[in-house]
Design an enzyme around this catalytic site. Sequence first.
Site, PDB file in Angstrom:
ATOM      1  N   LYS A   1       0.825  -1.211   0.000  1.00 59.53           N
ATOM      2  CA  LYS A   1       0.000   0.000   0.000  1.00 59.53           C
ATOM      3  C   LYS A   1       0.859   1.262   0.000  1.00 59.53           C
ATOM      4  O   LYS A   1       0.524   2.229  -0.672  1.00 59.53           O
ATOM      5  CB  LYS A   1      -0.972  -0.029   1.173  1.00 59.53           C
ATOM      6  CG  LYS A   1      -0.521   0.735   2.376  1.00 59.53           C
ATOM      7  CD  LYS A   1      -1.331   0.458   3.580  1.00 59.53           C
ATOM      8  CE  LYS A   1      -0.433   0.441   4.779  1.00 59.53           C
ATOM      9  NZ  LYS A   1      -0.171   1.717   5.383  1.00 59.53           N
ATOM     10  N   THR A   2       1.969   1.248   0.732  1.00 59.93           N
ATOM     11  CA  THR A   2       2.833   2.429   0.727  1.00 59.93           C
ATOM     12  C   THR A   2       3.365   2.653  -0.680  1.00 59.93           C
ATOM     13  O   THR A   2       3.493   3.777  -1.147  1.00 59.93           O
ATOM     14  CB  THR A   2       4.009   2.236   1.698  1.00 59.93           C
ATOM     15  OG1 THR A   2       3.495   1.768   2.936  1.00 59.93           O
ATOM     16  CG2 THR A   2       4.747   3.531   1.921  1.00 59.93           C
TER      17      THR A   2
ATOM     18  N   ASP B   1      -3.417   7.922   4.164  1.00 59.26           N
ATOM     19  CA  ASP B   1      -2.930   6.584   4.484  1.00 59.26           C
ATOM     20  C   ASP B   1      -3.674   6.069   5.715  1.00 59.26           C
ATOM     21  O   ASP B   1      -4.170   6.862   6.511  1.00 59.26           O
ATOM     22  CB  ASP B   1      -1.426   6.706   4.783  1.00 59.26           C
ATOM     23  CG  ASP B   1      -0.765   5.358   4.905  1.00 59.26           C
ATOM     24  OD1 ASP B   1      -1.370   4.352   4.468  1.00 59.26           O
ATOM     25  OD2 ASP B   1       0.365   5.302   5.410  1.00 59.26           O
ATOM     26  N   GLU B   2      -3.752   4.769   5.894  1.00 61.85           N
ATOM     27  CA  GLU B   2      -4.404   4.174   7.087  1.00 61.85           C
ATOM     28  C   GLU B   2      -5.768   4.805   7.336  1.00 61.85           C
ATOM     29  O   GLU B   2      -6.093   5.207   8.458  1.00 61.85           O
ATOM     30  CB  GLU B   2      -3.525   4.366   8.336  1.00 61.85           C
ATOM     31  CG  GLU B   2      -2.116   3.836   8.223  1.00 61.85           C
ATOM     32  CD  GLU B   2      -2.000   2.337   8.482  1.00 61.85           C
ATOM     33  OE1 GLU B   2      -3.046   1.639   8.405  1.00 61.85           O
ATOM     34  OE2 GLU B   2      -0.885   1.875   8.730  1.00 61.85           O
TER      35      GLU B   2
ATOM     36  N   GLN C   1      -7.535  -4.079   9.796  1.00 59.32           N
ATOM     37  CA  GLN C   1      -6.416  -3.648  10.630  1.00 59.32           C
ATOM     38  C   GLN C   1      -6.771  -2.458  11.508  1.00 59.32           C
ATOM     39  O   GLN C   1      -5.902  -1.746  11.997  1.00 59.32           O
ATOM     40  CB  GLN C   1      -5.216  -3.309   9.748  1.00 59.32           C
ATOM     41  CG  GLN C   1      -4.619  -4.513   9.072  1.00 59.32           C
ATOM     42  CD  GLN C   1      -3.405  -4.151   8.255  1.00 59.32           C
ATOM     43  OE1 GLN C   1      -2.348  -3.875   8.787  1.00 59.32           O
ATOM     44  NE2 GLN C   1      -3.567  -4.142   6.941  1.00 59.32           N
TER      45      GLN C   1
ATOM     46  N   ARG D   1       2.253  -9.958  10.462  1.00 59.89           N
ATOM     47  CA  ARG D   1       3.574  -9.326  10.501  1.00 59.89           C
ATOM     48  C   ARG D   1       4.652 -10.311  10.085  1.00 59.89           C
ATOM     49  O   ARG D   1       5.768  -9.928   9.766  1.00 59.89           O
ATOM     50  CB  ARG D   1       3.945  -8.832  11.915  1.00 59.89           C
ATOM     51  CG  ARG D   1       3.020  -7.810  12.545  1.00 59.89           C
ATOM     52  CD  ARG D   1       2.792  -6.629  11.683  1.00 59.89           C
ATOM     53  NE  ARG D   1       1.555  -6.774  10.933  1.00 59.89           N
ATOM     54  CZ  ARG D   1       1.253  -6.048   9.876  1.00 59.89           C
ATOM     55  NH1 ARG D   1       2.073  -5.139   9.431  1.00 59.89           N
ATOM     56  NH2 ARG D   1       0.106  -6.239   9.231  1.00 59.89           N
TER      57      ARG D   1
END
Length: 717
Positions: free
Chosen positions: A32-33, A216-217, A247, A602
């Site tokens: 995503k980044t 973002d997020e 998330q 993770r």
Amino acid sequence: MNILEGLNSAQRQAVEAPEGPILVVAGPGSGKTRVLTHRVAYLVRERGVKPYHLLAVTFTNKAAREMKERLFQLLGSGLREITIGTFHATCVRILRRESERAGVERSFVIYDENDQTNLVAEAVDELGLDKKAYRPRAFLAAISHAKCELIPPSAFPTPTYWHEIAGRVYHRYQELLATNKALDFDDLLTKTVDLFRNEKDVLDKYRRRYQHVLVDEFQDTNMAQYELVKLLTLEHRNLFVVGDEDQSIYTWRGADFRNVHRFRKDFPEASVILLEQNYRSTQNILDAAHSVISKNEARVEKRLWTEKECGLPLTIIEAYDEEEEAQYVLGEIQRLEARGVCDLGDCAVMYRTNAQSRALEDAFVRAGVPYRLVGATRFYERREVKDIIAYLRLVHNPYDALSLLRIINVPRRAIGKKTLKQLMEWVNRLGISIYTALGRLSVQEAEETPFHPRSKRILSEFANLLEELIDAGQRLDLLELFDLVLERTGYAEYIRDGTEQGEERWNNVMELRTVASEYADLATQVGLTTFLEEVALVSDVDNYDERANAPTFLTLHMAKGLEFPVVFIVGLEERVLPHSRSFDDREAMEEERRLCYVGITRAKERLYLIHTFRRTLRGLSQVNTPSRFLLDIPQKLVRGSTGYERTTRLPRGPATVEVHQFNPGDKVRHPQFGEGVVVSSKLVGDDEEVVVAFVGMKPKRLLVSFAQMEKLLPTRG
DNA sequence: AGCGCTCAGCTTTTT
DNA sequence: GCTGAGCGCT
């Protein structure tokens, strides 16, 4: 360099999407980044959007920094004109620039959670309430929640008597912030929203400036943040948001993933792009993650996949207690490193609550294995650091009463409780600020003051000191000012009391000085302002050093956004993860599940899920059942023949152990702990719990069915 | 002003 | 079981 190169089709679709609203639903590890940065680069390079017109907001400074670094690779120095920052940092800049229109003091200080609590406590006091019966923390939570939802004191709902009181506290709290010329974290957002709502021309200015907004997020935005974004983009509609409701683990802080639904309602024409290909984990890990998260009802189904192989099976381990759990983690990490499977720094141990780090630390310290602890006591929360910052804040804004009261007697200058009480009463009677009052003391007027002559002299000396520092702040650079504060307050002598702790504290002061030195080049007052902002808006994860070669211990919350080749999640038990506080609340329970999901995702290659049979919680040792999340993971993903096998057969069958296998005095050998002597033995359920003194260790409690102990010399038959 | 005692509390904590 | 706040004693 081609911006689209190396992107998969969904990523490419997101990056190349035409203008207008776009929602990218990005699972963990789906790049995503990458999509975000490439989108920015694409707009600049292919669509000719001026960097000046771009605004990208993130939640952490770390995310902002990473984005800048990656954009630098794509755009070179062309990125400099882009506004990239956290919501809070961006708002601070806008508020300072528009302070007059926003109706805030230009030199406002930013109050962190601690300051907020103190101020709420003060409000509670002033309203004549008992702080025991009415806990300031509880009020603050309610107030902060209201502010995140853009509810002012006047509209604060009062369904109960308590809320009615809370409303009054909220009201007074806001007044106190104003007299201190301070804004709290939430104010940074709400005041900016107010500014945009009330001053149309200011809003227009920023709408023209930020023609493309990227968030973002997005699942972590609260109402105020959403409103802010909406105000900026509702007209031109160039809003690009990236998020993943699975998330969302900060709803307890006011984050509201329903903003995703609001977005879809407010921007019905939005394209929705799903990123489901994962570049981080093996398929087994992804399947395990999916088996856990798919039990949540409030979610849009998506399934991550990878081109990687299914990889190693997961390891599920039952340890006897938290000590053995830590011992296992330690042993396994050492084993992996010894076999050359991974470096120490590739490993992370994650847990639900900070208290769980203790057993781990004990084990690692005893074994002399280094580790990195993220979070625990944060640098900027240390007493000595806060003291110095309080002095600097006062130079910046002497009306900051919280800071003033913090250091008025630090180091000790004989301004005690009594004098302080007189001071506060005097100040309240005159209706002036403490700073103004102090100033009057040195003026040789016949004004009546309530102080003992000696106290009056000391207070007036303090006033002079403050004045001297404020004056120095106009002339000196930040580093010189910093040193002057230390010198004039005698802070070194005060803190370095000859103890080891004193030295450590002094080292922290010096570390703060190093941070300050980075602002010494800036123009006098700009340096101080920027420094204080930085200090107020950074967190610990921001300073997390990715290079040190040691395993990382951190909470599941702090793990979000990170990845590790080897991940251990410990304490997978009912009442730990999921946490006991979430049992009577369906939504809270779903959040626990998401937390578990975040942890699992993770891991890149190896995942260990550990639970204990018995754990000491709040001083009480009790038997724990394995986490429900563990039971959701299909057996086929798990390495066989672990302690887990035994626990899955719970409830156990008829007692298999009716007599003691071990008795006090028996000599035994344990595969891990070596030889020892049984101290005591008792039957627990259908098992036997023994305490064994191993050579060179303090006595350990073990469960016979799990510990593979061998009896060496039977004493009695 | 500084100490030691008692008692209540006790997830998580991007900013 | 540990910590931090509040209080009372020295």
